[in-house]
Motif scaffolding. Sequence first.
Motif, PDB file in Angstrom:
ATOM      1  N   ARG A  88      49.465  45.023  40.174  1.00  0.00           N
ATOM      2  CA  ARG A  88      49.655  46.428  39.417  1.00  0.00           C
ATOM      3  C   ARG A  88      50.902  46.946  39.041  1.00  0.00           C
ATOM      4  N   TRP A 119      43.582  51.832  38.589  1.00  0.00           N
ATOM      5  CA  TRP A 119      43.259  50.480  38.545  1.00  0.00           C
ATOM      6  C   TRP A 119      41.719  50.438  39.310  1.00  0.00           C
ATOM      7  N   ASP A 143      46.857  39.960  37.974  1.00  0.00           N
ATOM      8  CA  ASP A 143      46.122  41.182  38.859  1.00  0.00           C
ATOM      9  C   ASP A 143      47.211  42.071  39.709  1.00  0.00           C
ATOM     10  N   HIS A 145      38.693  50.233  36.246  1.00  0.00           N
ATOM     11  CA  HIS A 145      38.916  48.912  36.348  1.00  0.00           C
ATOM     12  C   HIS A 145      39.055  48.226  35.177  1.00  0.00           C
ATOM     13  N   PRO A 146      40.269  47.275  35.320  1.00  0.00           N
ATOM     14  CA  PRO A 146      40.704  46.480  34.037  1.00  0.00           C
ATOM     15  C   PRO A 146      39.478  45.798  33.382  1.00  0.00           C
ATOM     16  N   HIS A 193      46.214  42.110  34.311  1.00  0.00           N
ATOM     17  CA  HIS A 193      44.749  41.769  34.505  1.00  0.00           C
ATOM     18  C   HIS A 193      44.575  40.508  33.397  1.00  0.00           C
ATOM     19  N   TRP A 214      48.337  50.259  32.737  1.00  0.00           N
ATOM     20  CA  TRP A 214      48.008  49.784  34.059  1.00  0.00           C
ATOM     21  C   TRP A 214      47.202  48.660  34.310  1.00  0.00           C
ATOM     22  N   TRP A 215      46.570  48.218  33.283  1.00  0.00           N
ATOM     23  CA  TRP A 215      46.003  46.839  33.319  1.00  0.00           C
ATOM     24  C   TRP A 215      46.836  45.758  32.853  1.00  0.00           C
TER      25      TRP A 215
END
Length: 325
Positions: free
Chosen positions: A121, A132, A119, A136-137, A111, A107-108
């Motif tokens: 997604r 996310w 950033d 959070h990443p 990032h 998911w990151w």
Amino acid sequence: MKLCIFGAGAIGGLMAAKLAAKGDVDVTVIARGPHLAAMQANGLKLVSDGQEMVVRPRCVASAEEAGPQDYVLVTLKAHSLPGAAKQMQPLLGENTAIVSAINGIPWWYFHKLAGPYEDRRVASVDPDGSVWDLLHPSRVIGCVVYPAAEVPEPGVIEHTYGDRFTLGEPDGTRSERANALSAALVAAGFKAPVRPKIRDEMWVKLWGNMAFNPLSALTTATLDIITGDPELRAVCRQMMLEGQAIAERLGVRFAIDVDKRIAGGAEVGAHKTSMLQDLERGRPMEVDALLGSVVELAEIVEVPAPTCRIVLALLRTRARLAGCY
């Protein structure tokens, strides 16, 4: 160091057992069902290289029982993460690091990836963006898992091969938190290098998984057949070349060529991929993490991936009909 294994199946159990055996890390395992009950009653047994050991890490059923941690090692299957992200919140203190030991595109991924896609997604693995937001990443340390292990019975981990967990920060820095985790894993008997380009390492593993796993689920063939049969090998190779073009558009550099990567799969022999094992056991398959995400990235960077698209369509139907998607 307080460290929690969230999703203590085969790989999580392997890490928990060795870290707990060393004794320098305060290890908590979050599990459920018969596996949790067996560990609470009898300890966690690790069978590796013909030797057995039993350790007794703290084993609990929920993040609330575990409390805030320094590190949370997430060893779930990728499709389980959206449902688990909210449950993990009690584990997260102000400086808690999340170690993403999950197959496929995470998911990151975008990032701190400098460039036009920073950033962004990945909807395939984080459909509503909640992972996310909840994990959070900025908390993430990437981790590429190389060992193979299984759970032959509740409370028992059988380690088959491999001892390397490659770590890396999304922004490529060699952080204090990554170095500290690496040192703990090395002390426990693992190889745990910290690499500046963790996505390069992720793609080398995914390169095989994106082709070997789907083809095995569609054909029920083991790795020796997929890599040895000329027609299957050709399909596999074309999927991997499409994956390479996508990854290189995102700045990834492959240290080996496609034929060497296929040869590496062949060396494993008559092995059932994890996706084939999940299919046979009626469990959800990592369709989107291993191939759906690759096709999504192809759309983002505008690289054709016709073979991957065809195989993905077949795989999704195969998984749905088997109740595994």
